[in-house]
Design an enzyme around this catalytic site. Structure first.
Site: not given
Ligand code: MRU
Length: 346
Positions: A45, A238, A248-249
């Site tokens: 991920r 993202d 982002n998350k």
């Molecule tokens: O659901 P995930 O764990 O894939 O989400 C990841 C994030 O939100 C990260 O902050 C984002 O992908 C940046 S990673 C360099």
């Protein structure tokens, strides 16, 4: 350096991020569908890592093709790409990587390559994407490190580290680079409910690198900002719309609003493959909904009553007005982003 994802003769080897921090295991995926499954179930991920995994998965799928007919090969290749495109919707790096593989395929066709040569070319392209991601992160570190304070606590949300990329990390890469130039920085890591990327992954990789890290729950960051403990916030992304709105998350938006309220800089570190010039605002970014059990269960044990309604959006969008700067491998962009990000579009 942590090896998040690697191409081998036997297949693609990836650290199983679902099992961290309790077990550090590196399964080998020898069929492209297993890699698509690993993206879906979050064995791998993080936006850039998903992109690299998809590129390698597509190369692996193409490599397994056993006929000589170009048209059948092209159809099979399209089908593989479609399967990867259906894995996760928010991180644009996935779609960027798929496009890169399609371009490599089309170029091979124009160059009249045989099926065997095309397969080789696709593997090379996936390996280039892997190498370029690490180089981009190191460059982001160089641009971003001077922005961080000389000493004190930097807050991060989710995991934007080596595990979320091909290596080194975006937000954590900037922190690593700041340490490398002698800054006396420690990190506060939001645990990042419900998947706990902060607790399980960010703390694991920072501790492995001897970078001081303190784990806090997501509802504590405002308190520590108000106390003057947090000097800067840095997160990954993202997808970034052309006006600088940042997906982002889930929970990032809340952190960004609190940072502004407390006059704390809020930085986003992301490679240009995370920019989506096609979108004029963050409202157009598709937000993934994930299974309710991520919230109602912890380690398979129910922590909420059965038959209750649950909402589980995996990402949120932070409006550009909360973003102090966006750090990319091509330089740092400042508001107004509609103007400043243009220089980074291909
Ligand atoms: O659901 P995930 O764990 O894939 O989400 C990841 C994030 O939100 C990260 O902050 C984002 O992908 C940046 S990673 C360099």
């Amino acid at each position: 350096m942590i090896k998040t994802i690697e191409w081998t003769d036997a297949g693609v080897v990836m650290i199983d991020q679902k099992r961290l921090p309790n077990e550090e295991v590196y399964p080998c995926f020898s069929h492209y569908r297993e890699i698509a499954g690993a993206i879906k179930d979050m064995t791998v991920r993080g936006a850039p890592a998903i992109g690299v995994a998809a590129a390698m998965g597509i190369a692996l799928g193409a490599k397994a093709f056993e006929q000589e007919d170009h048209e059948v090969f092209a159809n099979e290749f399209e089908q593989i790409c479609r399967e990867f495109a259906a894995t996760r919707p928010t991180a644009v790096n996935l779609f960027w990587a798929i496009d890169q593989m399609k371009l490599a395929f089309e170029q091979a066709f124009r160059d009249r390559m045989s099926v065997a040569e095309t397969k080789k070319r696709l593997v090379e392209r996936a390996l280039e994407i892997h190498r370029a991601d690490i180089a981009a992160n190191e460059q982001m570190g160089k641009y971003g490190a001077p922005l961080l304070p000389d000493s004190g606590v930097v807050l991060t949300h989710c995991n934007a580290g080596a595990l979320a990329t091909a290596g080194y990390g975006t937000a954590l890469g900037v922190i690593r680079a700041a340490k490398e130039i002698g800054k006396n920085i420690e990190v506060y890591a939001d645990e990042t409910r419900p998947f706990l990327q902060g607790a399980r992954l960010t703390c694991w990789e920072l501790a492995k690198d001897n970078i001081g890290v303190t784990l806090i729950t997501d509802n504590m960051s405002g308190h520590f900002m108000k106390m003057g403990r947090i000097k800067a916030v840095i997160v990954g992304a993202d997808r970034i719309a052309s006006n600088g709105d940042v997906a982002n998350k889930i929970g990032t938006y809340m952190v960004a609003v609190l940072a502004k309220e407390n006059n704390i800089p809020f930085y986003v570190a992301a490679p240009v493959s995370t920019l989506d010039p096609k979108l004029s605002s963050g409202e157009q970014i598709p937000i993934e909904d994930r299974a309710s059990t991520e919230i109602t269960e912890i380690n398979g044990r129910r922590v909420a009553p059965v038959d209750i309604a649950v909402a589980n959006p995996a990402f949120d969008v932070t409006p550009n007005k909360y973003v102090t700067a966006i750090i990319t491998e091509r330089g740092v962009a400042y508001p107004p982003y509609t103007e400043s990000l243009k220089q980074f579009f291909d």
